[in-house]
Design a protein around this motif. Structure first.
Motif, mmCIF file in Angstrom:
data_model
loop_
_atom_site.group_PDB
_atom_site.id
_atom_site.type_symbol
_atom_site.label_atom_id
_atom_site.label_comp_id
_atom_site.label_asym_id
_atom_site.label_seq_id
_atom_site.Cartn_x
_atom_site.Cartn_y
_atom_site.Cartn_z
ATOM 1 N N SER A 82 8.170 11.432 -50.486
ATOM 2 C CA SER A 82 7.082 11.023 -51.122
ATOM 3 C C SER A 82 6.469 9.953 -50.506
ATOM 4 O O SER A 82 5.630 9.002 -51.283
ATOM 5 C CB SER A 82 7.378 10.381 -52.477
ATOM 6 O OG SER A 82 7.953 11.812 -53.368
ATOM 7 N N PRO A 102 6.092 6.840 -59.250
ATOM 8 C CA PRO A 102 7.092 7.744 -59.200
ATOM 9 C C PRO A 102 6.583 9.090 -58.671
ATOM 10 O O PRO A 102 7.058 10.101 -58.680
ATOM 11 C CB PRO A 102 7.771 8.294 -60.631
ATOM 12 C CG PRO A 102 6.629 7.786 -61.522
ATOM 13 C CD PRO A 102 5.881 6.820 -61.038
ATOM 14 N N SER A 103 5.205 8.711 -58.590
ATOM 15 C CA SER A 103 4.389 10.116 -58.073
ATOM 16 C C SER A 103 4.849 10.504 -56.712
ATOM 17 O O SER A 103 5.136 9.925 -55.738
ATOM 18 C CB SER A 103 2.904 9.728 -58.016
ATOM 19 O OG SER A 103 2.018 10.654 -57.223
ATOM 20 N N GLU A 104 5.060 12.076 -56.775
ATOM 21 C CA GLU A 104 5.438 12.726 -55.269
ATOM 22 C C GLU A 104 4.091 12.859 -54.451
ATOM 23 O O GLU A 104 2.974 12.582 -55.096
ATOM 24 C CB GLU A 104 5.955 14.070 -55.733
ATOM 25 C CG GLU A 104 7.188 13.963 -56.540
ATOM 26 C CD GLU A 104 7.014 14.676 -57.634
ATOM 27 O OE1 GLU A 104 6.979 15.848 -57.707
ATOM 28 O OE2 GLU A 104 6.956 14.015 -58.696
ATOM 29 N N TRP A 106 2.142 15.962 -52.699
ATOM 30 C CA TRP A 106 1.892 17.265 -52.122
ATOM 31 C C TRP A 106 0.815 17.414 -51.144
ATOM 32 O O TRP A 106 0.870 16.645 -50.026
ATOM 33 C CB TRP A 106 1.910 18.171 -53.281
ATOM 34 C CG TRP A 106 3.197 18.279 -53.891
ATOM 35 C CD1 TRP A 106 3.693 17.655 -54.980
ATOM 36 C CD2 TRP A 106 4.496 18.816 -53.480
ATOM 37 N NE1 TRP A 106 4.978 17.542 -55.045
ATOM 38 C CE2 TRP A 106 5.448 18.646 -54.157
ATOM 39 C CE3 TRP A 106 4.624 19.891 -52.275
ATOM 40 C CZ2 TRP A 106 6.852 19.149 -53.826
ATOM 41 C CZ3 TRP A 106 6.141 20.262 -52.114
ATOM 42 C CH2 TRP A 106 6.967 19.770 -52.960
#
Lengths: 321, 1099
Positions: A82, A102-104, A106
């Motif tokens: 991340s 906590p954002s991943e 992509w």
């Protein structure tokens, strides 16, 4: 309209290659191909010959996404841990490291003007927008949760955002989710507009038509490519033919064709007039995670190029004409 | 004018009796004859004359009078005439007996005749004419041998006796010795060149029988010259004409038959031939009349048989099978040997076949085949009957023979092909192709069914292009062509309504308005469906979709199309739509087992357990439990229920397992070849820990499940891998999982990757494990369990590296990096838990984070320790080097000394030797002890061991692991089912084939496994405080052994007592879903195949 294989580099990485994009040409050099792999490296390749032009390390866990600034000077790569690493293409100097826990992280894409980097935020059900000048988080575009709780949904109650795409005019941003919905945002107002429905499986890749800002192509695990009118919310057409998940889609610079890469190990070229696959390349021996048309521009480079990367660790380059 | 003169007694006068003016009353003549005592030959002449004039009664009266006792007495001397009279009477009664049809009267006539002949014999034993008469009588009675003997007696006496010659010829003819008979006739003719026509008739018949048709014809013509009204000759000539088989000949033959009929309307032969003719000209009314006449006038078996046969044929063609059967039967009854006249057997066979009496039919056809073993039609009929009787092998053999005999009989190839479909699709295809070629060559129309079958077979063999060509040929022109080339496609519509597309008919209404003809003939529906199915197989789903809808537009009751649309929707994960479409199908037929089965699997997919069970039950009931799919589904249902491990007791689990096993067994009993049932049984066995048996089963299923494009069982690979895994063959398991990924799901199945990772984990291949998990995360980004597992793998890797007795500073450094990654992963998970329910307790994650951080701290120490150790190692090496140098120096010095001593010894005197030596040894001892000792002491590493905690426990851990493996494997078998038996049933919609992965169990469990292995989770205390946390019921099994590794983390007293694991059995929420993986879609996966029409053989 056809593809002709030009070159293939076996074992371009030590592990599966998961991401590819073209870094636009600058005055000093032609466009470069940027690839990211499970082997935790990001590599640069010179066009046509696919000679290695640099290897960037510094990521942990696999590299899932790469994005290039329209100027061709900077680029970003993101990995499963991340972190987004922003670096100078030519010097490999780290310009910034982005994270928004906590954002991943992509899919990522720079907007057409190069002022904003959009990052699909996975389980945070949002797209994060980063200012490319200050590298500060400027907005979080949240995908509204579906009405009614779904306790049985194991993957979480919210949307899981996998893919992003900017419209060519930079006014709209679309993001695709695990559950197949595609959300369209008005960027200037940071406002959610509507959802585009039709897929019920993950949408891993999105791309707008370069010639019609309304037309959006989506690649989904259901094996279909959908063609939406992103403004009118309508499904213009559905194209089937891949035997498995469609992992990646890109539109040709002339807007007449799209290319897709799939788990079925093929790359397909679709004629948008016929809405049918006109060519299927099966030179890869494993899932094709990325396809990318080279943007026009650069010195004396007029020929169309398409690159594809695969789990088989190889990169292929095709002539598109 | 012929007349006789009766001499008047005792005078020279004579009475002149004109023969054509005989008085009507014979008594008048008799009176004269008696009165005048006329010679007996006159009596005979007059009697004969009466006979010639047809006045039989008078004839008899005179002869009876002429053979009375008075005459015998009176004319005792006149022997010859008396014999002649008796013989005449004998011949007369022989004739009566011969033509009489009623057996009793016939016998009476023969008895009378015999009496007269015997009487004649008593008069003169040697009279040849009596013998001839006797011979004729015997001949008439059919006693050929005795007749022959009688004639022989005569011929021995007189070799030129014409009647005897003729009689003997007749005997020979009847015996079938035609050339002998011919010789005899010839002799008779030579002896008596003017003999009447019938002799030549005999010659003609002999010639005919001998196959000398031209000579026969000449003979018959000669007969006709002599006697233009000779019916037999006419008929015989007619038959010869018929046999030319030319229109002209047949016409001439008919003329002759007609003439014969006009002359004598009761000749059965002529009647039969006429009837035969009129049968072919279709004048059935005439046939009936003629044959009925023939039957009444004729007593000859074969003739009657022919007549019945003609009659039967009449009714047969009229479709009155009952009557036809009766008459064929009557015809057959008249035949002694089928060889004489085989046609009625054939007809009877056909009629019985039509009426469904297969066994009788079979025996009749077999009789035909006895006579004509190569009769193709009969072979085909027999083959067909065998098919109906289910004797496939025999049917195959018969049909193969038929096709071999006549390789140009398309019909036989068709039947053969259909027969081969279930057993050998390749051969079936060849047969169909041959039939196709033959029909084409013959210019016949190729039926769409045949093309359809060929297409489907190509399809099944995976020859999609060929299949497509054939389907296109079969379909011909139509609106579908526009669909296929993309000219007709779905119009753009609001994305929210896009799912309605599956039900939308607007497209077709629009097309009709635009003037497109949406003609879809009924016989093309199946083929169109199959073509759509093919497009689907080629992933041209959009076109398939339109075609299915086109079918539904024209034929709203075509259920399979709904099922396919539902299957497409299902494969695109649009469960809601799929259920709706199934609903439509059920509206057409609410008991359709296929639709119900599919509905059941959809309900399972949307986690509607109770409903699913009911639906499967309903599907089973709809077919009286014969539907294996429904039974299998119920079996699977029970299996899931068993391993689902909600708050169920162990008893319930066992009950469900037992029930599942029972259901699988039931299917296996019905269809011993059902792979899916076998797989299920294997799974249940594996659940019970009987890995060897289950491995055998899986291996067999694995071998069987290769071939058809419709049988794809990735599950069996996974299950085999599970067994390998359970037995500790990690390498094999890895290979199996990898093959499964490659072969079946284009490596898109994160679940199998998880299995793979787990195997690597157990094999302690941490890096492989981690990489596999990363791939899985990439495939299934929203599955946080995978991230957790990856974190655990990294943690485990680090811990194990730190536990190693020897490690380099580099290793430790990479360990530190890995630990940092693990911490990051766990922290992210912890943060993500605020908006995601992924089934882990935050506390637990924090424990992991804490443990990793602790390890990190420890690692720093380790790092320093390792570096220090390296430093020390270097120093040690230096010391050791110096020590060895010193040692070397010492050794050299000693050698020097020894050498000197030796020299001294030689110099010294012998007596001093002992003393010297002793002294010397003492000195040497002193030297040794004074030399420095090399240091062999190694650095104490107790500190490291303390940190790791688990190092000293290795042995115990091993023991625990064994158990763990066994336990882990439980509940991880994949289910799948498909009714492969259904494949056999053509014309039938294919069952859907489901594979239901027991995923949830595993996903969660794996996490738990790893968790436990990491030594982080182990306490009842925890259970009590957080009962809803994800504590797996299997945990107990390993906790005891695993706690060794984590002494510093968990208080010892918390290890749960054995046996109460169920207390803690709580399903983690993340596990709350059963994933059901349809690798083969439901509904009518298999193309329909129209059976070629039930062909009966026609004549």
């Amino acid at each position: 309209m056809k593809l002709a294989g030009l070159k293939s580099v076996p074992d371009a990485h030590d592990e599966s290659i998961w991401a590819a994009t073209w870094v636009p040409a600058t005055d000093a050099r032609p466009a470069l191909l940027l690839t990211g792999s499970l082997d935790e490296t990001v590599r640069l390749w010179s066009p046509d010959e696919l000679v290695p032009a640099g290897t960037n390390t510094g990521h942990c866990l696999g590299v899932v996404s790469v994005a290039a600034h329209p100027s061709g000077v900077i680029a970003a790569s993101a990995s499963l841990d991340s972190f987004v690493r922003v670096f100078d293409v030519d010097t490999n100097a780290t310009l910034s490291t982005l994270e928004a826990p906590p954002s991943e992280v992509w899919n990522m894409q720079f907007d057409p003007k190069g002022t904003v980097l959009a990052v699909a935020g996975g389980g945070s059900a949002s797209v994060k927008l980063w200012d490319t000048a200050t590298w500060q988080l400027i907005a979080t575009l949240a995908v509204p949760r579906p009405e009614g709780p779904k306790p049985s949904d194991k993957s979480g109650s919210g949307k899981f955002v996998l893919s992003v795409a900017w419209s060519p005019d930079g006014r709209r941003l679309a993001c695709g989710s695990m559950d197949g919905t595609i959300s369209v945002f008005d960027v200037s107002r940071a406002k959610f507009l509507h959802n585009l429905e039709g897929h019920f499986m993950p949408v891993r890749s999105l791309v707008f038509s370069p010639i019609d800002a309304r037309v959006l192509f989506s690649a989904s695990d259901d094996g279909h490519v959908h063609m939406y009118d992103s403004e009118g919310k309508s499904l213009i057409g559905a194209m089937s033919g891949h035997a498995s998940w469609v992992l990646s889609v890109d539109a040709s610079p002339d807007g007449a064709a799209i290319a897709t890469g799939s788990s079925d190990r093929t790359v397909r070229l679709w004629d948008l007039n016929m809405r049918a696959a006109v060519q299927t390349m099966s030179n890869h021996s494993d899932q094709v995670w990325g396809v990318a048309f080279r943007p026009p521009g650069g010195t004396g480079v007029r020929a169309g190029r398409l690159a594809s990367v695969s789990d088989d660790k190889s990169i292929s380059l095709y002539d598109y004409s | 004018m012929a007349c006789v003169y009766i001499p008047v007694q005792n005078s020279e006068e004579e009475v002149r009796v004109s023969l054509d003016q005989l008085p009507r009353d014979a008594s008048d003549i008799l009176d004269i004859l008696k009165a005048e005592q006329a010679p007996l030959d006159v009596w005979l002449i007059i009697a004969r004359e009466y006979f010639k004039q047809g006045k039989i009664e008078q004839f008899r009266q005179i002869l009876l009078e002429g053979s009375s006792h008075e005459i015998d007495e009176y004319y005792a001397e006149v022997r010859y005439e008396r014999i002649a009279i008796l013989n005449a009477l004998g011949a007369y009664y022989s004739y009566l007996g011969k033509i009489e049809t009623k057996q009793r009267e016939k016998d009476e006539h023969f008895i009378l005749a015999t009496q007269y002949y015997n009487k004649a014999s008593r008069i003169d034993m040697h009279d040849p004419s009596t013998w001839v008469g006797k011979g004729q009588l015997l001949l008439a009675k059919g006693e050929l041998e005795q007749a022959s003997a009688a004639f022989k007696i005569v011929l021995d006496g007189d070799r030129d006796n014409v009647p005897a010659l003729l009689g003997q010829a007749c005997v020979q003819f009847n015996r079938g010795f035609y050339s002998d008979s011919l010789e005899l006739y010839k002799r008779a003719l030579q002896v008596f060149p003017n003999c009447p026509g019938p002799v030549r008739l005999g010659i003609g018949l002999c010639r005919y029988k001998l196959g000398q048709f031209e000579k026969a014809r000449q003979a018959f013509q000669r007969v006709l010259q002599l006697d233009p009204e000779n019916v037999e000759a006419l008929v015989a000539l007619g038959i010869i004409d018929f046999q030319t088989n030319e229109a002209y000949g047949i016409q001439k033959g008919m003329e002759k038959m007609q003439r014969a009929f006009e002359i004598y309307p009761y000749c059965a032969m002529a009647l039969n031939y006429l009837a035969n003719h009129f049968f072919f000209t279709g004048q059935h009314f005439l046939v009936e009349q003629l044959t009925e006449t023939a039957l009444t006038v004729c007593d000859h078996g074969l003739m009657k048989s022919h007549a019945y046969y003609n009659l039967a044929r009449c009714y047969h063609t009229k479709g009155d099978y009952e009557k036809a059967g009766l008459y064929y039967m009557a015809s057959v009854k008249e035949i002694n040997k089928p060889r004489d006249f085989v046609l009625p057997y054939y007809g009877l066979g056909q009629v019985q076949l039509k009426l469904g009496d297969f066994r009788s039919s079979l025996s009749n056809f077999e009789k035909v085949l006895d006579v004509y073993p190569e009769n193709c039609e009969s072979l085909k009929a027999v083959g067909h009957i065998y098919v109906q009787l289910g004797q496939t092998e025999k049917a195959l053999e018969t049909l193969r023979k038929a096709t071999k005999i006549d390789p140009r009989d398309a019909q036989a190839f068709l039947e053969l092909g259909e027969l081969l479909i279930p057993s050998d699709t390749g051969a079936a295809l060849d047969a169909f192709k041959t039939a196709h070629g033959l029909l084409k060559k013959g210019g016949d129309e190729v039926s769409i069914e045949l093309l359809n079958n060929i297409g489907v077979l190509h399809f099944e063999r995976g020859e999609f292009e060929l299949a497509e060509q054939i389907f296109k040929e079969a379909l011909g022109d139509g609106v579908w062509l526009y669909v296929m080339d993309g000219r007709i496609r779905n119009s753009s519509m609001d994305s929210r309504d896009s799912t309605d597309q599956y039900k939308d008919m607007k497209l077709f209404h629009q097309l009709e308005e635009d003037g497109f003809s949406l003609e879809l003939p009924w016989d093309k529906v199946t083929t169109l469906f199959n073509h759509a199915r093919l497009l689907e197989q080629l992933h041209d789903t959009e076109k398939a979709n339109i075609l299915y809808r086109l079918i539904l537009f024209k034929y709203p009751d075509y259920l399979d199309a709904y099922l396919r649309l539902a299957a497409i929707a299902k494969s695109r994960n649009n469960i809601q739509l799929s259920i709706e479409l199934i609903g439509n199908a059920l509206k057409v037929n609410e008991k359709c087992p296929n639709a119900l089965s599919m509905l059941g699997s959809l309900e399972l997919k949307s986690d509607d357990w109770v409903k699913a069970k009911d639906t499967f039950r309903a599907a089973g009931d709809a077919t009286d439990g014969k539907d294996s799919y429904a039974t299998l589904s119920l079996g699977n249902w029970n299996y899931f229920a068993a391993v689902r491990s909600e708050k169920r007791g162990p008893k319930l689990e066992a009950t469900h397992l037992e029930k599942a096993k029972e259901l699988y067994t039931k299917v296996l009993v019905q269809h011993p070849g059902n792979l899916y049932a076998a797989n299920g049984a294997g799974v249940v066995l594996a659940e019970k820990g009987r890995f060897d048996v289950s491995k055998d089963i899986f291996t067999q299923v694995h071998e069987a499940a290769s071939g058809s494009v419709f049988v794809q069982m990735p599950d069996i690979w996974v299950n085999l891998a599970h067994v390998y895994f359970a037995q500790g063959h990690f390498g094999l398991a890895v290979k199996m999982y990898q093959n499964c990924l490659k072969r079946f799901c284009y490596s898109t199945d994160a679940q199998v990757l998880l299995y793979l990772a787990r195997t690597h984990y157990e094999a302690e291949q941490w890096q492989d494990c981690k990489r596999t998990l990363l791939r899985a995360i990439h495939l299934a980004p929203s599955n946080y369990t995978l991230r957790f597992d990856a974190g655990v793998a990294m943690q485990k890797f680090s811990a194990s590296t730190l536990q190693k007795t020897k490690r380099s500073a580099d290793e430790v450094r990479s360990t530190v990096a890995e630990l940092k990654n693990a911490v990051r992963v766990f922290s992210q998970l912890s943060a993500a838990s605020s908006y995601h329910i992924h089934g882990f307790d935050e506390k637990k994650i924090e424990t992991h984070v804490g443990y990793c951080k602790h390890l990190l701290d420890a690692a720093k120490v380790h790092c320093e320790a390792a570096e220090r150790e390296e430093q020390q190692n270097r120093q040690r090496l230096e010391v050791a080097r110096q020590v060895s140098l010193a040692e070397e120096a010492r050794r050299k010095a000693e050698e020097q000394r020894k050498f000197q001593l030796e020299r001294r010894k030689q110099e010294d005197e012998l007596k001093k030797v002992m003393q010297q030596e002793e002294h010397f040894l003492r000195i040497k001892e002193q030297w040794k002890t004074s030399l420095p000792m090399p240091s062999s002491k190694r650095k104490d590493r107790s500190q490291a061991e303390d940190d790791d905690g688990g190092n000293s426990e290795k042995k115990r851990r091993k023991g625990g692991k064994r158990r763990k493996k066994d336990k882990n494997v439980k509940g991880r078998y994949e289910m799948e089912e498909a009714d492969n038996e259904m494949m056999d049933e053509h014309d039938e919609m294919e069952e859907d084939v489901n594979m239901i992965n027991d995923q949830q169990e595993d996903g969660g469990e794996n996490a738990q496994d790893l968790l436990v292995a990491a030594g982080l989770e182990d306490s009842d205390a925890e259970d009590e405080t957080a009962p809803s946390s994800a504590v797996n019921r299997r945990r107990r099994a390993w906790s005891e052994s695993d706690e060794d590794e984590q002494l510093e983390m968990v208080p010892r007293e918390s290890s749960p007592p054995a046996g109460d694991r169920e207390n803690s059995a709580e399903l983690p929420e993340s596990d709350g879903e059963i994933r059901e993986n349809d690798f083969r879609d439901d509904g009518s996966d298999k193309p329909n195949r129209d059976a070629g029409d039930d062909d009966e053989v026609d004549d």
